[in-house]
Structure formats: structure tokens, C-alpha cells
Design an enzyme around this catalytic site. Sequence first.
Site, short mmCIF file in Angstrom:
data_model
loop_
_atom_site.label_atom_id
_atom_site.label_comp_id
_atom_site.label_asym_id
_atom_site.label_seq_id
_atom_site.Cartn_x
_atom_site.Cartn_y
_atom_site.Cartn_z
N SER A 95 66.12 -59.78 -47.02
CA SER A 95 66.00 -60.11 -48.44
C SER A 95 65.38 -61.48 -48.71
O SER A 95 64.88 -61.72 -49.81
CB SER A 95 67.37 -60.02 -49.10
OG SER A 95 68.29 -60.84 -48.40
N GLU A 135 71.72 -69.24 -63.54
CA GLU A 135 72.67 -69.81 -62.58
C GLU A 135 72.06 -69.60 -61.20
O GLU A 135 71.24 -68.68 -61.02
CB GLU A 135 74.02 -69.10 -62.68
CG GLU A 135 74.14 -67.80 -61.88
CD GLU A 135 73.24 -66.67 -62.36
OE1 GLU A 135 72.82 -66.69 -63.53
OE2 GLU A 135 72.92 -65.76 -61.55
N LYS A 182 64.52 -62.17 -55.14
CA LYS A 182 64.97 -62.58 -56.47
C LYS A 182 63.87 -62.50 -57.53
O LYS A 182 64.12 -62.22 -58.70
CB LYS A 182 65.53 -64.00 -56.42
CG LYS A 182 66.84 -64.12 -55.64
CD LYS A 182 67.97 -63.43 -56.35
CE LYS A 182 69.31 -63.66 -55.67
NZ LYS A 182 70.38 -62.82 -56.28
#
Lengths: 413, 269
Positions: free
Chosen positions: A395, A128, A106
Site C-alpha cells: 500500500s 487528519e 491514499k
Amino acid sequence: MSNSLNAIPAASSITDWNAFPDASGHFGPYGGCFVAETLMQPLEELRNAYARYLQDPDFLAELDDDLRHYVGRPSPLYHAKRLSRELGGAQIYFKREDLNHTGAHKVNNTIGQALLAKRMGKTRIIAETGAGQHGVATATVAARLGLECVVYMGADDIQRQAPNVYRMKLLGATVVPVTSGSRTLKDALNEAMRDWVTHVDHTFYIIGTVAGPHPYPAMVRDFQAIIGREARAQCLELTGRLPDALIACVGGGSNAIGLFHPFLADREVALYGVEAAGEGIETGRHSAPLCAGRPGVLHGNRTYLMEDANGQIIETHSISAGLDYPGVGPEHAWLKDTARANYVAVTDTQAMAAFHHITRTEGIIPALESSHALAYAMELAPTLRPEQIIIANLSGRGDKDINTVAQREGITL
Amino acid sequence: MSRIATRFVALQERSRKALIPYITAGDPHLDVTLALMHDMVKAGADLLELGVPFSDPMADGPVIQQACERALKHGVSLRDVLGLVRRFRRDDQDTPVVLMGYLNPIEAIGYETLAKEASEAGVDGLLTVDLPPEESREFLAALRPYAIDPIFLLAPNSEAARTQRICELASGFVYYVSLKGVTGSKSLDIPAVAEKLQQIRQHTRLPLGVGFGIRDAQTAAAVAQVADAVIVGSTLVSILAEHGSQPELARHKVSELLAQMRQAIDQST
């Protein structure tokens, strides 16, 4: 629904994948900019700023420097030898996004958007978050740049991701629980949009995935594409050839598009996006719009959605908060319809099994989201030959999930 | 001429400003909504706006979000709302009805089918919050064979070129969102609204309605001095939220507030 859906070209006829999205943000019939009027001007402002800084050597140098020295890139491409040997098929490599600062892919995107926000003169960041990974990655870069940060998170997700909530607070962010609707990621996104429309002059909205109105799907993809650029070069360097298959989990789909995009023109590389089948596609309790949904419009773009016959968005289910989303990035919808990528689904139970297996076999605790990709890698590998190569995107790391796993197995920590 | 255009011509002849109440269809129940529609006309409404419940009302504040949730709890669909308008039309053929909602329920039915069914039901305008003009070509083409006006929003930050384009596509009236925010927001800056309306009038002769942030008779009257139509939503919906279990009381209170607004508007203009 538009008739243009009938005109989906085959992947083999597309020669330039970088031509998508078009100037108005469309990937064929998908994507676009479906928002209320008040957001049209700030989105235009964002598009202009993004187009400008994408060409700005100074901006790109700062981004590159941060990715290297703050995030810790490049992330390794790790050969999971023990797992590969045991499965007896293709060689499995993990792209280790779990080793990034903050523990997931991220941050690649939040660094990019936060640097953009700073150059646009915005003083307040909102985001969010579902699993909390994007919220943490946003709070992290906001702390470093001295920007005010507000993170919207579904009240149910706050319950199941308590460690990440505390991390965000430590980093100085305000975490706002969202109690409307299904109290998960989609509702957090609605609430962030409402905040943005109200404080639009000084606020920058950092969307965490390749969804939302144009330019977000393209911009987030561009910031995440470093995953695939690195993986492609690393694979060539380590093995002298391109991989046969790429595998990544798909909620909104940012880690998947980041891995896939630099390989789109390499037609011999098969792409597999893995959605969350939850308790099973046949039960209806899942989060797999590409496998079991249909096209519609939500959160600013046209894409595959989980909806009822009346066009109401339905509640989704996945053991992993980060995949618990009823939509998916519009570029994935496009890759599905053009058949350039394949989309499959993995259940909670299969993901949990993979979580344990990878932890025990490779000494890596993967995030539950990533465990979906790993479960499919374990399924695909034995069907391929030992000289073939699979890259699975690891990830994120699974530390944030240990409470969920323990609870599911009746263990009190 | 559409029912909306006809109504505005008639209002202008009488120098009367339009009062447009909004309620969410099916909150607390479709039968109550039907009764309220007639009540509101009696209390002085000139056009009616019905909210179509949606699971993810991104542009709405908590009051209308919760109204959507209440309506969706008993499964109120866009087709149910069309049925409601059909029932309303049995007793009222003159008051224009605008449906305000989000695109996805329309996509689920299909543009052509929806346009045809809405027209047959007696719907006069469709305001689709998340369908900006850039994405609306096929939708507008589907509406064209029918007398349904596409109602578009303009916002405080809509620039001149956009305003021009939106005004060219709009018919019926133009809905000016008085502030940057969601429905039910608080402060309303009347002089700023007046200034913006003046700019919009350079691009269109369509009537201009103003909504978002009008909570009482006094504000309604102030807005009426600068706009052609006053749109009131969240404040009515909060009455229904508070008294939904006593529909008669809720109806009385809604009528009472609208009548006050009507009187204040008429006295000030």
C-alpha cells in the site's frame, strides 16, 4: 448495544455486496452516522453531492484522467518471483500502490474528495493524518487545486514522521500538532471534526480512511476500489484466473477495503486483513480492534474498538503510525461478522522482519504498514501450493519509515 | 410528569428563566463535584447538567476536553457519575439532573441497564451528543419505561423538517446550540439566536435552552430574554481548571459567578 447484532447473516447468504451500506449508512449493525447535530446538515449536503457526482460523466472523466496522468495509474501487479520461489508455496503478487504519486494508496481517495470539494464550492480543505501519508496526499491535491489546506496530526506522530511533516509544509499546508488525548491519529481525527464543525460553511473535511460518519466509509471505499478493480483485471490477464487469497494491512482499513471490495462476490477468493499486534495481542499493547476489541461507537460510526470496560477508548500501539488507531472501518466489522473476510494480527517484530526481507529479496522498501500485510503473506504462502496465487497490497513505500527503522536498530542517520 | 417538566412548569408560573450550569463530573474530584452541585443550587441554579467524562469528546473545546482528561486520570466512569447523582439525591430530591456525554460509555453498559440504573440513581435527562435522532430508536425505547427525558440538540443549521422531527422526539427541554462550533467558543450573536428560537417555537411547546458561548452575566441575561433556559459550561469548568488544587476557592468562585448570572437574568426578565 442493539439486539440486531444477533442477526448477522452468513456471507454465503449475501448475494449483493453492493447493497451495503444501506441508505442510512449501515453495514448490518455497523456504520451509521453518530455525530453532533451541527454536522448533520453538512453530512447531508455531502451525501447529496456525492450521490450526484458519482453519476456525473464529467466528474468521473476528470477523476479518471487525474488518476491516469497525475497519480500514474494503473499501478502494476508485480510477481515477486524470488520471494515466491524462496518460500516454496503460493505465487505472491504485489499490488504496487507504493508507485503512486506521493507513494501510497491514499492519493486515490484525496483526488476524488478534492474534486468533489471543488465542485461543491468549498475553498478550504482539512484532514487528519497518522503516518502522514494521507496528510501528504491531501496537501498535494490541495496545492494542485489551489485550495487552503490544514492538516491535523498527533504531536507524537509529528515526531516519528518528520519527513512527511516537512513534505506537507513544502506543499503549502499548515500542519497543526494535536496534543490532546493520546497525541496520535484518533486525537487528530477529533480535532479535525472540531475544526469542521466550526468552519463548516466553506470547509471540506477529507477523511483518509473508511471510517467516520456516513457517507465517508462508502465514499472512501468507492474511491479506493480502483485498487481491487485493477488487481482483478490484471490477475486475470496475467494468470488467466482469480487469486486464491488477498492480503492487506488494516488500520482504518482503506487500502484493504479498496482491494477487497471488487472481489466480495468472488467467494472462492479468501480475504485476509492484517491488524497491528504491536508488542503482542497478549500484552495489550497493540492496535487490533477486530482481533481483540469489541463493538462500540467512535468517530461517527459503530464498529469494533479498543476500549476499556467503561467504554473509554484506550491507547493503542504499533510501530507503524498508520495502523495506530483504536477503531476500524465499519465495513470491516461487517466482513468479520459475516465471516467473508478473516482478520489476523502481526507484531512489530514480524513486520520489521518482513520489511527487511522484502527490501533485500525484491529490492522494494515497503512502508511499515504494508510490511504487516507482507509478513502475513510470507506466513500464508508456504501453506499453499505453488500454482496458487496470493495478492498482497503493497500500500505504500517505506522511505518515510527509514528513521523509525534506523532508530529501532540503534543507528543514527 | 418528569422532574424536568415539573421544574419548568414551576419556573414559568413564577416567570423565572432557568439557569443550568454544567460541570464535568469528577473534575477535580467526585466529592468536590457533589459539593459543587449543592453550591450551584444555592447560588440559583434550577437544573444541573453533569458532564460524563469521555476519552474522545469530539464536540467539546479544549476546556472541557481537559476536564475530561483530569477526571479520567482517576478513572471516573459513567457508573461513578450515577453514584454521584445517588449521593446528591439524599439531600436534594427536587433539582433535575441531566447527564451530558457521549454514546460509547452508554453502549458499554447497555441501553436497558443504563436506563434502569440512571432512573434508580435519580437522573432526569440524558443528553448524548453523538446520538442524533436517526440513530436513537433503540435508545429511546430503552428510556421509555422510566421517567428520563431524552434531551436533543438543535443547531443553527438544523433545517425545518429536522427541527420538527427532533422536537417530536424530545422531552424535558430542547437544547439549542447557539453557534457552529465546539463548547467554549467565543462569539454569540443574540439576534440570530432569537430569530432561530422563534422558528423552533413553531414546532414545539417544550422549553428552549441555549448553550455554547455564554461566558458572563451580561450574555446570560441577554440570552435569558429570548430563551427559557441559559446553559453555562466552559466558563465554570475553566474556574475549576484554574483553582482545582484549592477546591474551597474554586467552589466559592463558581458560586460567585453563578449568583451574578442569576441576578443579571432575574433583573433583565
